[in-house]
Design a protein around this motif. Structure first.
Motif, PDB file in Angstrom:
ATOM      1  N   VAL A 195       0.838  -1.200   0.000  1.00  0.00           N
ATOM      2  CA  VAL A 195       0.000   0.000   0.000  1.00  0.00           C
ATOM      3  C   VAL A 195       0.877   1.256   0.000  1.00  0.00           C
ATOM      4  N   ILE A 196       1.947   1.253   0.806  1.00  0.00           N
ATOM      5  CA  ILE A 196       2.888   2.387   0.825  1.00  0.00           C
ATOM      6  C   ILE A 196       3.479   2.585  -0.578  1.00  0.00           C
ATOM      7  N   TRP A 197       3.849   1.469  -1.210  1.00  0.00           N
ATOM      8  CA  TRP A 197       4.404   1.486  -2.570  1.00  0.00           C
ATOM      9  C   TRP A 197       3.400   2.071  -3.561  1.00  0.00           C
ATOM     10  N   ALA A 198       2.114   1.657  -3.425  1.00  0.00           N
ATOM     11  CA  ALA A 198       1.080   2.137  -4.349  1.00  0.00           C
ATOM     12  C   ALA A 198       0.788   3.632  -4.128  1.00  0.00           C
ATOM     13  N   PHE A 199       0.789   4.080  -2.877  1.00  0.00           N
ATOM     14  CA  PHE A 199       0.639   5.509  -2.592  1.00  0.00           C
ATOM     15  C   PHE A 199       1.775   6.293  -3.257  1.00  0.00           C
ATOM     16  N   ALA A 200       3.003   5.796  -3.096  1.00  0.00           N
ATOM     17  CA  ALA A 200       4.174   6.482  -3.668  1.00  0.00           C
ATOM     18  C   ALA A 200       4.054   6.584  -5.185  1.00  0.00           C
ATOM     19  N   GLY A 201       3.517   5.524  -5.809  1.00  0.00           N
ATOM     20  CA  GLY A 201       3.337   5.513  -7.260  1.00  0.00           C
ATOM     21  C   GLY A 201       2.358   6.579  -7.740  1.00  0.00           C
ATOM     22  N   ARG A 202       1.518   7.050  -6.818  1.00  0.00           N
ATOM     23  CA  ARG A 202       0.583   8.133  -7.144  1.00  0.00           C
ATOM     24  C   ARG A 202       1.105   9.483  -6.654  1.00  0.00           C
ATOM     25  N   GLY A 203       2.373   9.536  -6.345  1.00  0.00           N
ATOM     26  CA  GLY A 203       2.990  10.798  -5.930  1.00  0.00           C
ATOM     27  C   GLY A 203       2.840  11.119  -4.453  1.00  0.00           C
ATOM     28  N   MET A 204       2.296  10.176  -3.682  1.00  0.00           N
ATOM     29  CA  MET A 204       2.122  10.401  -2.240  1.00  0.00           C
ATOM     30  C   MET A 204       3.216   9.638  -1.500  1.00  0.00           C
TER      31      MET A 204
END
Length: 393
Positions: free
Chosen positions: A104-113
């Protein structure tokens, strides 16, 4: 209905494991049960899940460095697992259960978060692990909710559900549909969610079970969807869709009525593929009909559709197995059982039953005895209530 003992447990373990008392926040995200509409969510069909009052609890505090650390009370033998935020681009098999929150952290980062600093996290869940009540989705939604709260990200609960699904698909390698994360993130007390997975339109449907209870029966046969036939079922449905699209204008199998499917099914020359597609189409229509029955107060018809759903999952989709079949088939024999079916991905996990109040104890005893006799180990029963979505506690 927050379980204060679970909250206390994550706080005490946080202090024991990480030695901190200040700046700790506590959170909860629910598990879910699907009342009807199974294996339709990745076929553009309808589902009808509800959030439960059981779920996953967390105690969390931010750190001053780039490390995230995880500890699970449920899996204490695993100990503390820590990873630097700069090292999460690919999944690490040694990370075990922590790959769900890391994903989830990885997916947030992929959206610029992106997280500027890490955090420590202790979790404890009262969803039976591997039961098919979405312990993984509960953990994903919990993590997304925590990230929004701790770091101020601008995401809705629906966004959190979609990010959780994306991470499970692309980080953890399980091609799940959106239902589990959506039910956890968008849950509403005493309501199920009638969700059209084709466009994410949804409505809340009040569940009024006057004189009846929802009872979960756990086979205690663990299932791990990424290692199972789950992805194979999804691939076969995608193949069936591609073939059908040459003759009929549809975006998903859920677009087909039963009459349309019957008119065009012969283009699916593989009999097994035709059965899998049939389940996706018929189950979607059953789900639409079931919600109408519920709105009309016809709980008996709802129960009959639950039975048809299980039979289709057994005979056409082939995802039940002897354990789930035994629980459902024994339940159908009990007076006072309105409906019973497998719930979740299958291959183990749980059944969900609607049982009249006066029959609940007989149901647990008789089904339990017959299951033990046939399978050789015990099933576990839970009377559950419909709860709300994620929250800080």
């Amino acid at each position: 209905m927050i379980d204060q003992n679970m909250k206390q447990s994550v706080l005490e373990n946080f202090e024991k494991v990480f030695g901190k008392r200040e700046g700790i926040k506590t959170y909860f995200a629910p598990g879910r049960v699907n009342l009807i509409g199974e294996h339709t969510d990745y076929n553009g069909g309808h589902v009808f899940p509800c959030a439960l009052t059981i779920g996953t609890y967390a105690a969390v505090a931010k750190r001053d460095d780039r490390v995230v650390q995880f500890y699970s009370v449920n899996q204490d033998r695993f100990g503390v697992y820590g990873v630097n935020l700069d090292d999460i681009d690919t999944i690490n098999d040694q990370a075990g259960w922590t790959n769900y929150p890391i994903g989830v952290i990885w997916a947030f980062a992929g959206r610029g978060m992106k997280l500027d600093k890490g955090f420590d996290m202790v979790i404890n869940g009262n969803i039976p692990n591997g039961s098919g009540l979405s312990s993984s989705a509960s953990l994903e939604v919990l993590t997304g909710f925590i990230l929004r709260d701790l770091y101020g990200f601008d995401v809705t609960n629906q966004d959190i559900a979609l990010i959780g699904q994306y991470s499970e698909n692309n980080y953890n390698g399980c091609n799940c549909g959106i239902m589990d994360q959506f039910a956890s993130a968008m849950g509403k007390e005493n309501n199920a969610i009638f969700l059209d997975t084709a466009d994410l339109s949804y409505e809340y449907a009040p569940i009024k079970l006057d004189g009846a209870k929802i009872v979960i029966a756990n086979t205690n046969k663990k299932h791990k969807l990424t290692d199972s036939q789950y992805n194979a079922r999804r691939s076969m449905c995608e193949e069936a869709l591609a073939i059908l699209q040459k003759t009929v204008d549809i975006k998903g199998l859920g677009d087909l009525s039963i009459e349309e499917f019957e008119a065009h099914k012969d283009v699916l020359t593989d009999p097994d593929m035709q059965k899998k597609a049939k389940h996706a189409v018929y189950e979607n229509q059953r789900t639409i009909e079931a919600v109408k029955a519920l709105k009309a107060g016809d709980i008996e018809h709802f129960g009959e559709l639950m039975r048809q759903s299980h039979e289709s999952l057994r005979d056409d989709y082939d995802v039940t197995g002897v354990e789930l079949d035994t629980l459902a088939e024994e339940a159908w024999k009990i007076p006072g059982v309105i409906g019973s079916r497998m719930t979740g991905g299958g291959f183990g996990g749980c059944t969900v039953s609607i049982v009249k109040d006066e029959a609940v104890e007989d149901f647990k005893r008789i089904v339990g005895e017959n299951y033990l006799k046939k399978i050789g180990y015990e099933a576990t029963f839970y009377t559950v209530e419909i709860g709300g979505g994620p929250q800080e506690i």
